[in-house]
Design a protein around this motif. Sequence first.
Motif, PDB file in Angstrom:
ATOM      1  N   ASP A  49       0.853  -1.189   0.000  1.00  0.00           N
ATOM      2  CA  ASP A  49       0.000   0.000   0.000  1.00  0.00           C
ATOM      3  C   ASP A  49       0.887   1.236   0.000  1.00  0.00           C
ATOM      4  OD1 ASP A  49       0.892   0.454   2.626  1.00  0.00           O
ATOM      5  OD2 ASP A  49      -1.007  -0.139   3.557  1.00  0.00           O
ATOM      6  N   LEU A  50       0.285   2.417   0.057  1.00  0.00           N
ATOM      7  CA  LEU A  50       1.052   3.655  -0.043  1.00  0.00           C
ATOM      8  C   LEU A  50       1.941   3.910   1.164  1.00  0.00           C
ATOM      9  CD1 LEU A  50      -1.523   6.102  -1.679  1.00  0.00           C
ATOM     10  CD2 LEU A  50       0.270   4.730  -2.758  1.00  0.00           C
ATOM     11  N   ARG A  51       1.744   3.157   2.237  1.00  0.00           N
ATOM     12  CA  ARG A  51       2.624   3.258   3.410  1.00  0.00           C
ATOM     13  C   ARG A  51       3.654   2.139   3.423  1.00  0.00           C
ATOM     14  NH1 ARG A  51      -1.350   5.126   8.443  1.00  0.00           N
ATOM     15  NH2 ARG A  51      -2.050   7.084   7.471  1.00  0.00           N
ATOM     16  N   CYS A  52       3.785   1.456   2.302  1.00  0.00           N
ATOM     17  CA  CYS A  52       4.768   0.377   2.136  1.00  0.00           C
ATOM     18  C   CYS A  52       4.460  -0.849   2.987  1.00  0.00           C
ATOM     19  CB  CYS A  52       6.183   0.885   2.419  1.00  0.00           C
ATOM     20  SG  CYS A  52       6.685   2.226   1.332  1.00  0.00           S
ATOM     21  N   LYS A  53       3.211  -1.048   3.310  1.00  0.00           N
ATOM     22  CA  LYS A  53       2.802  -2.251   4.022  1.00  0.00           C
ATOM     23  C   LYS A  53       2.450  -3.333   2.999  1.00  0.00           C
ATOM     24  CE  LYS A  53      -0.879  -4.108   6.964  1.00  0.00           C
ATOM     25  NZ  LYS A  53      -2.151  -3.794   7.665  1.00  0.00           N
ATOM     26  N   PRO A  54       3.044  -4.534   3.101  1.00  0.00           N
ATOM     27  CA  PRO A  54       2.684  -5.616   2.183  1.00  0.00           C
ATOM     28  C   PRO A  54       1.203  -5.975   2.327  1.00  0.00           C
ATOM     29  CG  PRO A  54       4.700  -6.130   3.384  1.00  0.00           C
ATOM     30  CD  PRO A  54       4.099  -4.932   4.049  1.00  0.00           C
ATOM     31  N   LEU A  55       0.572  -6.259   1.204  1.00  0.00           N
ATOM     32  CA  LEU A  55      -0.866  -6.519   1.185  1.00  0.00           C
ATOM     33  C   LEU A  55      -1.149  -7.962   0.789  1.00  0.00           C
ATOM     34  CD1 LEU A  55      -2.060  -3.284  -0.674  1.00  0.00           C
ATOM     35  CD2 LEU A  55      -2.217  -3.760   1.783  1.00  0.00           C
ATOM     36  N   ALA A  56      -1.873  -8.671   1.642  1.00  0.00           N
ATOM     37  CA  ALA A  56      -2.284 -10.038   1.344  1.00  0.00           C
ATOM     38  C   ALA A  56      -3.572 -10.042   0.533  1.00  0.00           C
ATOM     39  CB  ALA A  56      -2.489 -10.813   2.645  1.00  0.00           C
ATOM     40  N   ASN A  57      -3.807 -11.151  -0.175  1.00  0.00           N
ATOM     41  CA  ASN A  57      -5.066 -11.396  -0.873  1.00  0.00           C
ATOM     42  C   ASN A  57      -5.375 -10.346  -1.938  1.00  0.00           C
ATOM     43  OD1 ASN A  57      -7.169 -13.260  -1.163  1.00  0.00           O
ATOM     44  ND2 ASN A  57      -8.584 -11.942  -0.043  1.00  0.00           N
ATOM     45  N   VAL A  58      -4.333  -9.823  -2.587  1.00  0.00           N
ATOM     46  CA  VAL A  58      -4.500  -8.857  -3.666  1.00  0.00           C
ATOM     47  C   VAL A  58      -4.616  -9.604  -4.984  1.00  0.00           C
ATOM     48  CG1 VAL A  58      -3.406  -6.958  -4.934  1.00  0.00           C
ATOM     49  CG2 VAL A  58      -3.241  -7.058  -2.440  1.00  0.00           C
ATOM     50  N   LEU A  59      -5.584  -9.220  -5.818  1.00  0.00           N
ATOM     51  CA  LEU A  59      -5.727  -9.796  -7.142  1.00  0.00           C
ATOM     52  C   LEU A  59      -4.630  -9.277  -8.058  1.00  0.00           C
ATOM     53  CD1 LEU A  59      -7.379 -11.259  -9.408  1.00  0.00           C
ATOM     54  CD2 LEU A  59      -8.570  -9.082  -9.722  1.00  0.00           C
ATOM     55  N   VAL A  60      -3.920 -10.191  -8.724  1.00  0.00           N
ATOM     56  CA  VAL A  60      -2.917  -9.834  -9.724  1.00  0.00           C
ATOM     57  C   VAL A  60      -3.251 -10.637 -10.975  1.00  0.00           C
ATOM     58  CG1 VAL A  60      -0.472  -9.534 -10.216  1.00  0.00           C
ATOM     59  CG2 VAL A  60      -1.250  -9.584  -7.832  1.00  0.00           C
ATOM     60  N   ASP A  61      -3.669  -9.962 -12.035  1.00  0.00           N
ATOM     61  CA  ASP A  61      -4.184 -10.606 -13.244  1.00  0.00           C
ATOM     62  C   ASP A  61      -3.275 -10.248 -14.421  1.00  0.00           C
ATOM     63  OD1 ASP A  61      -5.706 -11.723 -15.255  1.00  0.00           O
ATOM     64  OD2 ASP A  61      -7.589 -10.816 -14.607  1.00  0.00           O
ATOM     65  N   PHE A  62      -2.620 -11.246 -15.010  1.00  0.00           N
ATOM     66  CA  PHE A  62      -1.663 -11.032 -16.095  1.00  0.00           C
ATOM     67  C   PHE A  62      -2.232 -11.504 -17.434  1.00  0.00           C
ATOM     68  CE2 PHE A  62       1.031 -11.692 -12.314  1.00  0.00           C
ATOM     69  CZ  PHE A  62       1.891 -10.604 -12.396  1.00  0.00           C
ATOM     70  N   TRP A  63      -1.869 -10.809 -18.508  1.00  0.00           N
ATOM     71  CA  TRP A  63      -2.116 -11.310 -19.857  1.00  0.00           C
ATOM     72  C   TRP A  63      -1.052 -10.764 -20.796  1.00  0.00           C
ATOM     73  CZ3 TRP A  63      -4.646  -7.198 -17.807  1.00  0.00           C
ATOM     74  CH2 TRP A  63      -4.937  -6.083 -18.607  1.00  0.00           C
ATOM     75  N   GLN A  64      -0.707 -11.555 -21.827  1.00  0.00           N
ATOM     76  CA  GLN A  64       0.413 -11.187 -22.675  1.00  0.00           C
ATOM     77  C   GLN A  64       0.369 -11.918 -24.004  1.00  0.00           C
ATOM     78  OE1 GLN A  64       3.508 -13.266 -19.996  1.00  0.00           O
ATOM     79  NE2 GLN A  64       4.251 -13.679 -22.088  1.00  0.00           N
ATOM     80  N   ALA A  65       1.171 -11.419 -24.959  1.00  0.00           N
ATOM     81  CA  ALA A  65       1.380 -12.106 -26.229  1.00  0.00           C
ATOM     82  C   ALA A  65       2.317 -13.295 -26.016  1.00  0.00           C
ATOM     83  CB  ALA A  65       1.960 -11.139 -27.256  1.00  0.00           C
ATOM     84  N   ASP A  66       2.355 -14.186 -27.011  1.00  0.00           N
ATOM     85  CA  ASP A  66       3.195 -15.373 -26.913  1.00  0.00           C
ATOM     86  C   ASP A  66       4.525 -15.155 -27.629  1.00  0.00           C
ATOM     87  OD1 ASP A  66       2.628 -15.594 -29.626  1.00  0.00           O
ATOM     88  OD2 ASP A  66       1.281 -17.314 -29.394  1.00  0.00           O
ATOM     89  N   GLN A  67       5.226 -16.247 -27.924  1.00  0.00           N
ATOM     90  CA  GLN A  67       6.535 -16.165 -28.553  1.00  0.00           C
ATOM     91  C   GLN A  67       6.468 -15.668 -29.991  1.00  0.00           C
ATOM     92  OE1 GLN A  67       4.952 -18.904 -27.619  1.00  0.00           O
ATOM     93  NE2 GLN A  67       5.093 -20.507 -29.193  1.00  0.00           N
ATOM     94  N   ARG A  68       5.268 -15.624 -30.561  1.00  0.00           N
ATOM     95  CA  ARG A  68       5.095 -15.096 -31.925  1.00  0.00           C
ATOM     96  C   ARG A  68       4.580 -13.659 -31.919  1.00  0.00           C
ATOM     97  NH1 ARG A  68       2.487 -20.102 -31.791  1.00  0.00           N
ATOM     98  NH2 ARG A  68       0.540 -18.928 -31.537  1.00  0.00           N
ATOM     99  N   GLY A  69       4.306 -13.117 -30.742  1.00  0.00           N
ATOM    100  CA  GLY A  69       3.708 -11.790 -30.661  1.00  0.00           C
ATOM    101  C   GLY A  69       2.210 -11.814 -30.838  1.00  0.00           C
ATOM    102  N   ALA A  70       1.572 -12.964 -30.589  1.00  0.00           N
ATOM    103  CA  ALA A  70       0.130 -13.125 -30.778  1.00  0.00           C
ATOM    104  C   ALA A  70      -0.559 -13.361 -29.435  1.00  0.00           C
ATOM    105  CB  ALA A  70      -0.154 -14.288 -31.717  1.00  0.00           C
ATOM    106  N   TYR A  71      -1.785 -12.816 -29.300  1.00  0.00           N
ATOM    107  CA  TYR A  71      -2.621 -13.057 -28.129  1.00  0.00           C
ATOM    108  C   TYR A  71      -3.616 -14.171 -28.425  1.00  0.00           C
ATOM    109  CZ  TYR A  71      -1.089  -8.600 -26.110  1.00  0.00           C
ATOM    110  OH  TYR A  71      -0.345  -7.572 -25.596  1.00  0.00           O
ATOM    111  N   ASP A  72      -3.942 -14.942 -27.400  1.00  0.00           N
ATOM    112  CA  ASP A  72      -4.983 -15.951 -27.514  1.00  0.00           C
ATOM    113  C   ASP A  72      -6.320 -15.264 -27.239  1.00  0.00           C
ATOM    114  OD1 ASP A  72      -6.591 -18.187 -27.505  1.00  0.00           O
ATOM    115  OD2 ASP A  72      -6.020 -18.787 -25.479  1.00  0.00           O
ATOM    116  N   ASN A  73      -7.034 -14.910 -28.304  1.00  0.00           N
ATOM    117  CA  ASN A  73      -8.308 -14.193 -28.153  1.00  0.00           C
ATOM    118  C   ASN A  73      -9.523 -15.016 -28.555  1.00  0.00           C
ATOM    119  OD1 ASN A  73      -7.117 -11.646 -27.382  1.00  0.00           O
ATOM    120  ND2 ASN A  73      -6.490 -11.393 -29.512  1.00  0.00           N
ATOM    121  N   SER A  74      -9.308 -16.200 -29.117  1.00  0.00           N
ATOM    122  CA  SER A  74     -10.432 -16.897 -29.731  1.00  0.00           C
ATOM    123  C   SER A  74     -10.736 -18.261 -29.132  1.00  0.00           C
ATOM    124  CB  SER A  74     -10.164 -17.075 -31.232  1.00  0.00           C
ATOM    125  OG  SER A  74      -8.987 -17.835 -31.436  1.00  0.00           O
TER     126      SER A  74
END
Length: 221
Positions: free
Chosen positions: A95-120
Amino acid sequence: MTEEHNDDGTTRRSFIATGTAATAAVALTAAGVGWAGSSLAEGQTLPLTPQCTDGDDTPPVIEGPYFRRNSPLRTNLRTAGVTGVLLSLTGFVYDLRCKPLANVLVDFWQADQRGAYDNSTTAYRGRGHQFTDANGAYTLETIIPNEYPGRTPHIHVKVQAPRGPVLTTQLYFPDNTKAYNVNFAAANRRDAYYIRDTVIPLGPLTANRYQGKFDFVVRTA
């Protein structure tokens, strides 16, 4: 797809839905400075984002067109068919006071080794969400994504403390990263959305794997 619940009963869908309008009000910062054996070339330095200090923050980055809700609950995005230069990413959410936060949602998405996203497909390749542990830590096993027209390699992420606003941002890579014959320095310069504040500090490339560390700082209300 069955919707996952965190420990207090809040669903992942409600995490994302409640904070979308507040994206600009959240912040992040990179960490992991001073690593022995840094991948930076001799004499080269990488400007560092501020370490976590009370009230310190940096801007988010756009969501882009490829976000998909209801990604799988997983910390490893290296699913079938995903190959490339490996990346082990770790860090904490504060948080803004530098306290570690438990149970925070972290959602990642990215392209693959070809530069393509899995959209379909329903495989959600290159996509996954998780929650920070009791110490505020997360870990991600993935690959370095490839570039595609107009964009340097990057990883998208949404971060949200329970019932807090959503941070939407993108993580980038140092200019001297080695993957897929991409000139990262040139690609970073060309990308209109690239900011050095969200570059992941990387250790040396060892056995086709980079180790990276990035800490997020988010608002909780």
